[in-house]
Design an enzyme around this catalytic site. Structure first.
Site, PDB file in Angstrom:
ATOM      1  N   GLU A 107      48.503   9.032 -29.687  1.00 46.85           N
ATOM      2  CA  GLU A 107      49.183   7.812 -30.119  1.00 46.85           C
ATOM      3  C   GLU A 107      50.695   7.984 -30.104  1.00 46.85           C
ATOM      4  OE1 GLU A 107      49.894   3.963 -31.616  1.00 46.85           O
ATOM      5  OE2 GLU A 107      48.248   4.883 -30.513  1.00 46.85           O
ATOM      6  N   HIS A 139      52.177   8.138 -26.593  1.00 46.53           N
ATOM      7  CA  HIS A 139      52.248   6.765 -26.081  1.00 46.53           C
ATOM      8  C   HIS A 139      53.477   6.047 -26.617  1.00 46.53           C
ATOM      9  CE1 HIS A 139      51.158   2.791 -24.832  1.00 46.53           C
ATOM     10  NE2 HIS A 139      50.875   2.367 -26.048  1.00 46.53           N
ATOM     11  N   HIS A 192      48.501  -6.939 -26.469  1.00 44.89           N
ATOM     12  CA  HIS A 192      49.326  -5.762 -26.205  1.00 44.89           C
ATOM     13  C   HIS A 192      49.103  -5.261 -24.776  1.00 44.89           C
ATOM     14  CE1 HIS A 192      51.946  -2.563 -27.336  1.00 44.89           C
ATOM     15  NE2 HIS A 192      51.023  -1.616 -27.292  1.00 44.89           N
ATOM     16  N   HIS A 213      32.819 -10.475 -17.617  1.00 39.47           N
ATOM     17  CA  HIS A 213      33.740  -9.602 -16.871  1.00 39.47           C
ATOM     18  C   HIS A 213      33.143  -9.210 -15.522  1.00 39.47           C
ATOM     19  CE1 HIS A 213      36.848  -6.738 -16.070  1.00 39.47           C
ATOM     20  NE2 HIS A 213      36.081  -5.687 -16.240  1.00 39.47           N
ATOM     21  N   HIS A 230      40.551   2.857 -13.775  1.00 39.12           N
ATOM     22  CA  HIS A 230      40.202   1.443 -13.592  1.00 39.12           C
ATOM     23  C   HIS A 230      41.331   0.556 -14.100  1.00 39.12           C
ATOM     24  CE1 HIS A 230      37.353  -1.625 -12.562  1.00 39.12           C
ATOM     25  NE2 HIS A 230      37.239  -2.089 -13.791  1.00 39.12           N
TER      26      HIS A 230
END
Length: 327
Positions: free
Chosen positions: A72, A75, A134, A244, A305
């Site tokens: 975290e 990032h 986000h 999806h 992906h």
């Protein structure tokens, strides 16, 4: 420093932020640090004995998981560096007479809003609508940075290509279709629905009899102490996953058709090369999507992906820019 090289660097950094965000989310490390912008009240992950003691006193109900906390914080460090790069670009654009002004201002504003979404992701305990927003913020920023780069660097496209111009509207439609697929992918990830279906091509069993569209796509999912690992029942998660997948088929057909038509009708070598890149990316993204199902969402493939979606988006942004502004 010239703006174009800095924009190239910023594009790479933005992609890194998107990838690191995906990796953090897929590693279930979105709440690796329970506060923001620090971690357990510190600017780095607590590792020393006295730091761990202080963290335990501040958050007595939690246990420090250093590996998730570091994901975290890394990032956040990369995202913070991206913010500095964007502000540097804004400064250079404002002081350069012939540089765009509105677009870098918009990007800077989005970066600030993206930071707020990052904070809300933590403070609202991974609320899906915030997590998805986000994610979309990152994709929006990388698209706008590419547009700014294209506006600051001459793009060589053969003019007077009437056949290619006819594809401009279809290309914009393809971009809209891809954006919707990215939204569905973000919603699937935010609701932990990636493994809701483990069979091909759509889902196992009589999935169509268990669809729960209302709950699946409701932005408000009630009051919960945390949304980590999802709060929806299986039918809703399955519905998200099925949507999806079905839209992925539509998206693949549309983008492949665009690539084929560009190869056949565009006289510009740049547009033809872009069509080949688009077609290759579509093929890779299909392979990655199938691998996620077959191998039950391995971390590396799932993160790739996300990268594939970002590269597809950049490819379509470039093609649309070329068709609408230059061809």
């Amino acid at each position: 420093m010239q703006i174009s090289p800095l924009l190239k660097l910023t594009l790479v950094f933005t992609l890194c932020v998107i990838l690191m965000g995906a990796y953090t989310r897929l590693s279930d490390a979105g709440l690796g640090c329970p506060d923001w912008p620090g971690c357990y009240g510190m600017i780095k992950v607590p590792t020393q004995a006295h730091e761990l003691t202080q963290a335990q006193l501040t958050f007595p109900e939690l246990t420090v998981e250093s590996d998730k906390a570091w994901l975290e914080m890394i990032h956040r460090y990369i995202a913070g560096t991206l913010g500095l790069l964007v502000m540097w670009i804004l400064f250079l654009c404002l002081k350069t007479s012939n540089a765009p002004k509105n677009l870098p201002l918009l990007i800077s504003g989005l970066v600030l809003f993206q930071a707020a979404l990052g904070m809300w992701t933590v403070t609202m305990k991974l609320m899906p609508i915030v997590v998805m927003s986000h994610l979309l913020g990152g994709f929006t920023i990388i698209s706008l940075v590419l547009l700014l780069y294209l506006r600051t660097k001459p793009l060589t496209i053969i003019g007077g290509d009437p056949q290619a111009k006819k594809l401009a509207t279809f290309s914009l439609l393809c971009l809209s279709v891809l954006v919707l697929q990215i939204i569905l992918g973000g919603w699937t990830s935010a609701n932990y629905a990636a493994l809701a279906c483990t069979a091909l091509p759509i889902c196992e069993g009589n999935w169509y009899q268990n669809l729960d569209i209302i709950n699946a796509f409701s932005p408000w999912q009630g009051e919960h102490s945390s949304f980590e690992f999802g709060v929806l029942e299986y039918p809703a998660r399955m519905t998200i996953h099925v949507a999806h997948r079905i839209w992925a088929i539509v998206t693949a057909i549309m983008l492949a058709t665009l690539a084929y038509r560009l190869m056949k009708s565009a006289r510009s070598s740049t547009l033809r090369q872009s069509a080949w890149i688009l077609l290759i990316l579509v093929g890779l993204q299909i392979g990655l999507g199938l691998s996620n199902v077959i191998f039950h969402l391995p971390l590396g493939i799932a993160a790739a992906h996300n990268a594939g979606a970002a590269l597809l988006l950049l490819s379509l942004v470039f093609i649309n820019y070329a068709l609408w502004r230059k061809a």
